[in-house]
Design a protein around this motif. Structure first.
Motif, PDB file in Angstrom:
ATOM      1  N   GLN A   1       0.817  -1.206   0.000  1.00  0.00           N
ATOM      2  CA  GLN A   1       0.000   0.000   0.000  1.00  0.00           C
ATOM      3  C   GLN A   1       0.858   1.266   0.000  1.00  0.00           C
ATOM      4  O   GLN A   1       0.529   2.258  -0.664  1.00  0.00           O
ATOM      5  N   VAL A   2       1.963   1.239   0.731  1.00  0.00           N
ATOM      6  CA  VAL A   2       2.862   2.405   0.760  1.00  0.00           C
ATOM      7  C   VAL A   2       3.482   2.628  -0.619  1.00  0.00           C
ATOM      8  O   VAL A   2       3.572   3.772  -1.106  1.00  0.00           O
ATOM      9  N   ILE A   3       3.891   1.546  -1.294  1.00  0.00           N
ATOM     10  CA  ILE A   3       4.519   1.683  -2.614  1.00  0.00           C
ATOM     11  C   ILE A   3       3.500   2.183  -3.637  1.00  0.00           C
ATOM     12  O   ILE A   3       3.798   3.070  -4.454  1.00  0.00           O
ATOM     13  N   ILE A   4       2.291   1.638  -3.608  1.00  0.00           N
ATOM     14  CA  ILE A   4       1.255   2.088  -4.546  1.00  0.00           C
ATOM     15  C   ILE A   4       0.888   3.555  -4.286  1.00  0.00           C
ATOM     16  O   ILE A   4       0.690   4.344  -5.223  1.00  0.00           O
TER      17      ILE A   4
ATOM     18  N   LEU B   1       8.415  -8.400  -4.880  1.00  0.00           N
ATOM     19  CA  LEU B   1       7.625  -8.825  -3.721  1.00  0.00           C
ATOM     20  C   LEU B   1       6.521  -9.797  -4.132  1.00  0.00           C
ATOM     21  O   LEU B   1       6.274 -10.806  -3.461  1.00  0.00           O
ATOM     22  N   SER B   2       5.876  -9.512  -5.254  1.00  0.00           N
ATOM     23  CA  SER B   2       4.778 -10.360  -5.710  1.00  0.00           C
ATOM     24  C   SER B   2       5.272 -11.741  -6.122  1.00  0.00           C
ATOM     25  O   SER B   2       4.669 -12.758  -5.772  1.00  0.00           O
TER      26      SER B   2
ATOM     27  N   VAL C   1       0.372  -4.787 -10.641  1.00  0.00           N
ATOM     28  CA  VAL C   1       1.465  -3.915 -11.088  1.00  0.00           C
ATOM     29  C   VAL C   1       1.242  -3.440 -12.515  1.00  0.00           C
ATOM     30  O   VAL C   1       1.596  -2.310 -12.873  1.00  0.00           O
ATOM     31  N   LEU C   2       0.635  -4.306 -13.377  1.00  0.00           N
ATOM     32  CA  LEU C   2       0.514  -3.992 -14.809  1.00  0.00           C
ATOM     33  C   LEU C   2      -0.243  -2.698 -15.097  1.00  0.00           C
ATOM     34  O   LEU C   2       0.123  -1.977 -16.033  1.00  0.00           O
ATOM     35  N   PRO C   3      -1.301  -2.333 -14.359  1.00  0.00           N
ATOM     36  CA  PRO C   3      -1.978  -1.056 -14.669  1.00  0.00           C
ATOM     37  C   PRO C   3      -1.065   0.164 -14.596  1.00  0.00           C
ATOM     38  O   PRO C   3      -1.198   1.090 -15.414  1.00  0.00           O
TER      39      PRO C   3
ATOM     40  N   LEU D   1       7.722  -7.953 -19.153  1.00  0.00           N
ATOM     41  CA  LEU D   1       8.242  -9.315 -19.266  1.00  0.00           C
ATOM     42  C   LEU D   1       8.580  -9.896 -17.894  1.00  0.00           C
ATOM     43  O   LEU D   1       8.290 -11.073 -17.610  1.00  0.00           O
ATOM     44  N   GLU D   2       9.202  -9.082 -17.019  1.00  0.00           N
ATOM     45  CA  GLU D   2       9.556  -9.576 -15.686  1.00  0.00           C
ATOM     46  C   GLU D   2       8.307  -9.903 -14.865  1.00  0.00           C
ATOM     47  O   GLU D   2       8.277 -10.912 -14.152  1.00  0.00           O
ATOM     48  N   TYR D   3       7.281  -9.076 -14.969  1.00  0.00           N
ATOM     49  CA  TYR D   3       6.061  -9.365 -14.213  1.00  0.00           C
ATOM     50  C   TYR D   3       5.382 -10.632 -14.736  1.00  0.00           C
ATOM     51  O   TYR D   3       4.936 -11.482 -13.945  1.00  0.00           O
TER      52      TYR D   3
END
Length: 739
Positions: free
Chosen positions: A430-433, A458-459, A468-470, A524-526
């Motif tokens: 939540q802090v990162i987002i 982390l995921s 993360v993709l959005p 690609l990494e995600y």
């Protein structure tokens, strides 16, 4: 005396006799006066003493007696009820006690007989004092030589004794004292030569540890994880003082050194002596302080050795040293993360990984530290979101904040699975987002990419779905890749070491080129972290739709090529997962069967995972080149310089001069603000001039051929028409049916 006076009187004349008589009379009078004066003084002092002896107690008794006359009724009442108040001793015992407390000087001072003894035994005393002075001087001025060091070395190898170790320790202390300019004034030995200093220090580093082990009869245990403490030896108490002195000398030597190779050698020695430091808390604290300094500011080898020593101390004395060391290491990490550059980035990554290793020693302590520091980060973010000022934004959008987020993502990823640390995953996400959403402008795209990398790590490591993709695909929608860049840049933008883009960067071609590369890497990494998931087709569907839309809108082939390749790999993996899961005999609700299926897919591999491993090797090499500072000139599309072919050399020379002038002006305009140096721009322009000279040389031959074949010279109108050339034809990009 009387006989002497009579003999003298006979020899005296009349005048001399009268003078002596007067003198004797004056002396008698003065003696009488002094006696009287002494008598008066004695009487006065006695009176004062009696007055003092009366003191307060006697005065109080007199007051009570006067009370008998003034108030007889009250006096009778006191006699009937409290006799002790009336009948008490008027001698002031308290004053006597107070007087006893203080020391009184004696009436006569005792004389020291040492002078008489010295007079009686003059020669013997002189010889003794000379001998003592010589012995004192001898203790202070024993100069260490190379021969002494060799003798100590041979004796240590044969049989180390406490006396020998004490001598070596004293010499080592004197050598270390010279490094701080003390000169070894309080030491028994003196080291004045640099060669002796070097040989003594090398001897101590190489041989003292083995000699100590032999002297204390310490044998290594079969289990190497267990540490044998020297305090368990029966000979420890006898040699403790000398060992303490030696360990203090090692720490002092470590604090004075500047040469990296010597520091590494001393750190190896300190790592060997770690069990001895653990037995002496004060010396151990001093060593930890120096190890922290080397871990945070030293050279690469020194950092590694300091970390190994700190890890060893914490593993064997967790209760005492782990918490303070973790706190100090985190503070040092934050201090070193204030600025980030290609040279500093490897050091920050090293500190991040080693600090993660230290946190893995005790998850309970790690939870306490992580909770406090993640909460601090959240408070900074909340203040920035509520106050909305430049200062509060800067407290979040800086390198220290971003590196702290990366650190805690790495800690939670490395220590997973951990029931203790599992509750911290959600607040950290939540802090990162919240950090990404704080200022969602194009200038902060590099910061957004750093946050997306942390979330992806982390995921993937904690098996937690994080959207993360959005945040990545939002960049694809906001940036117009069809728009021509306003500037050409000399070298690509290194997104790994920047958080914010300047306005000039946003106008450059390198910005869009780097942006496509970064988007390709992040997506690609995600997808690699989700490649073996049973729900991969559903996860990839929105991304595939947006990438297809991008390919329809974008007309730049260099940008469409990597995106099309990525889309093909994602679709291939989706179809593979769909085909495999159609053969599954279990339902979606069967979590254990789903986990077993995903584990099997991970072992077998998918098309995307196989492609990712090959791509990663190439990408790592490319990143290493970027970090080392080498420019990738092959990726740059420098504009070509074309000369006009004319028959008249004078017109050609004038055109070339005009073109050169234009090049100079354009070179001045197209310079990048603070990122490019003037010298580099001059070198590039000089290279362009060299290219133009070569082309002119080649054109001269063609001109000669044209001169021989052309029967008539061209007119001025024909020359201008020829210089303008044909018009450029812009064709639409035609896509295949598959696209």
């Amino acid at each position: 005396m009387a006989a002497k006076q009579k003999r003298k009187l006979e020899d005296l004349s009349m005048d001399e006799f009268l003078l002596t008589a007067l003198d004797s009379a004056g002396e008698d009078d003065s003696e009488d006066e002094t006696k009287k004066q002494n008598g008066l003084d004695k009487k006065k002092s006695a009176a004062f003493e009696t007055d003092d002896k009366k003191g307060k107690a006697s005065q109080h008794k007199e007051q009570l007696s006067r009370l008998k006359n003034k108030d007889p009724e009250f006096y009778k009442f006191l006699q009937a009820n409290d006799q002790t108040l009336l009948n008490f001793d008027d001698t002031d015992s308290s004053e006597d006690e107070d007087e006893k407390k203080y020391h009184k000087l004696p009436s006569k001072l005792e004389e020291d007989d040492s002078d008489d003894d010295e007079d009686d035994d003059d020669e013997g005393g002189a010889e003794g004092s000379k001998a003592s002075k010589k012995s004192k001087k001898g203790v202070e001025i024993i100069k260490v030589t190379d021969k002494m060091v060799e003798e100590w070395k041979d004796a240590m190898k044969k049989e180390p004794t406490p006396r020998l170790f004490r001598e070596v320790t004293q010499a080592f202390k004197a050598a270390v004292a010279t490094t701080k300019g003390e000169g070894g004034a309080q030491c028994r030995y003196k080291v004045a030569d640099s060669s002796v200093f070097n040989s003594l220090v090398i001897f101590c580093i190489r041989d003292v540890y083995v000699a100590l082990q032999r002297m204390l009869n310490l044998k290594p245990e079969k289990d190497q994880k267990k540490l044998v403490l020297p305090s368990s030896s029966p000979k420890w108490q006898k040699n403790q003082v000398d060992i303490k002195m030696y360990l203090s000398g090692v720490v002092q030597l470590l604090s004075c050194l500047t040469e990296a190779t010597v520091i590494s050698a001393v750190l190896r020695h300190a790592n060997q002596l770690a069990p001895y430091y653990l037995c002496l808390p004060k010396q151990c604290r001093h060593l930890v302080k120096q190890l922290m300094k080397q871990w945070s500011t030293g050279e690469e080898t020194s950092r590694v050795l300091a970390f190994l020593a700190l890890n060893k101390i914490c593993r064997h004395k967790q209760d005492t040293y782990l918490n303070p060391i973790l706190k100090q290491m985190y503070i040092s990490y934050v201090q070193n993360c204030k600025f980030t550059s290609p040279n500093v980035l490897p050091m920050i990554n090293f500190m991040q990984r080693t600090l993660t290793e230290m946190y893995s020693l005790d998850t309970q302590a790690t939870y306490q530290h992580a909770f406090i520091y993640i909460r601090q980060l959240a408070i900074h973010l909340r203040n920035a979101m509520t106050m909305k000022k430049k200062e509060t934004y800067q407290s979040v959008y800086n390198w220290q904040y971003i590196h702290c987020l990366s650190l805690w993502c790495r800690v939670l990823s490395t220590l997973h699975p951990s029931d203790v640390l599992q509750p911290l995953i959600y607040p950290l996400c939540q802090v990162i987002i919240g950090t990404v959403k704080l200022v969602p402008t194009s200038r902060y795209y590099p910061l957004r990419m750093h946050c997306c990398k942390a979330l992806t790590l982390l995921s993937g490591s904690t098996n937690t779905f994080v959207p993360v993709l959005p945040f990545i695909l939002e960049i694809v929608q906001q940036v117009d890749f069809n728009k021509k860049p306003a500037r050409m840049s000399k070298k690509p933008i290194n997104f790994a070491v920047i958080l914010k883009l300047s306005k000039v960067n946003l106008m450059e071609k390198a910005y869009k080129d780097g942006l496509i590369d970064q988007l390709y890497d992040l997506i690609l990494e995600y997808f690699h972290t989700q490649a073996t998931s049973i729900g991969f087709p559903e996860i990839a569907l929105p991304t595939a739709i947006q990438l297809k839309a991008f390919l329809k809108e974008c007309k730049v082939a260099n940008y469409c090529k990597p995106v099309r390749q990525l889309l093909e790999k994602v679709q291939e993996n989706s179809s593979y997962i769909t085909a495999r899961r159609q053969k599954a005999a279990f339902g979606v609700a069967d979590a254990t069967a789903v986990a077993a299926w995903e584990k099997q897919m991970k072992e077998e591999g998918t098309p995307l995972t196989k492609y990712y491993t090959q791509w990663k090797k190439l990408r790592v090499k490319e990143i290493q080149l970027e970090i080392s500072g080498k420019d990738r000139m092959e990726d740059l599309e420098l504009p070509e310089i074309k000369r006009k072919k004319t028959e008249d050399k004078k017109v050609e020379d004038s055109d070339a001069e005009e073109d050169d002038g234009k090049l100079k002006i354009r070179g001045k305009k197209d310079r990048r603000g603070s990122d490019d140096d003037d010298d580099d721009d001059d070198d590039d322009l000089q290279g362009l001039y060299d290219m133009s000279d070569d082309e002119e040389g080649g054109d001269s031959d063609d001109d000669e051929e044209l001169a021989t074949t052309a029967p008539e010279p061209l007119t001025a109108a024909a020359l201008t028409k020829l210089a303008e050339g044909d018009e450029d034809v812009v064709e639409d990009l035609q896509l295949s049916d598959d696209d």
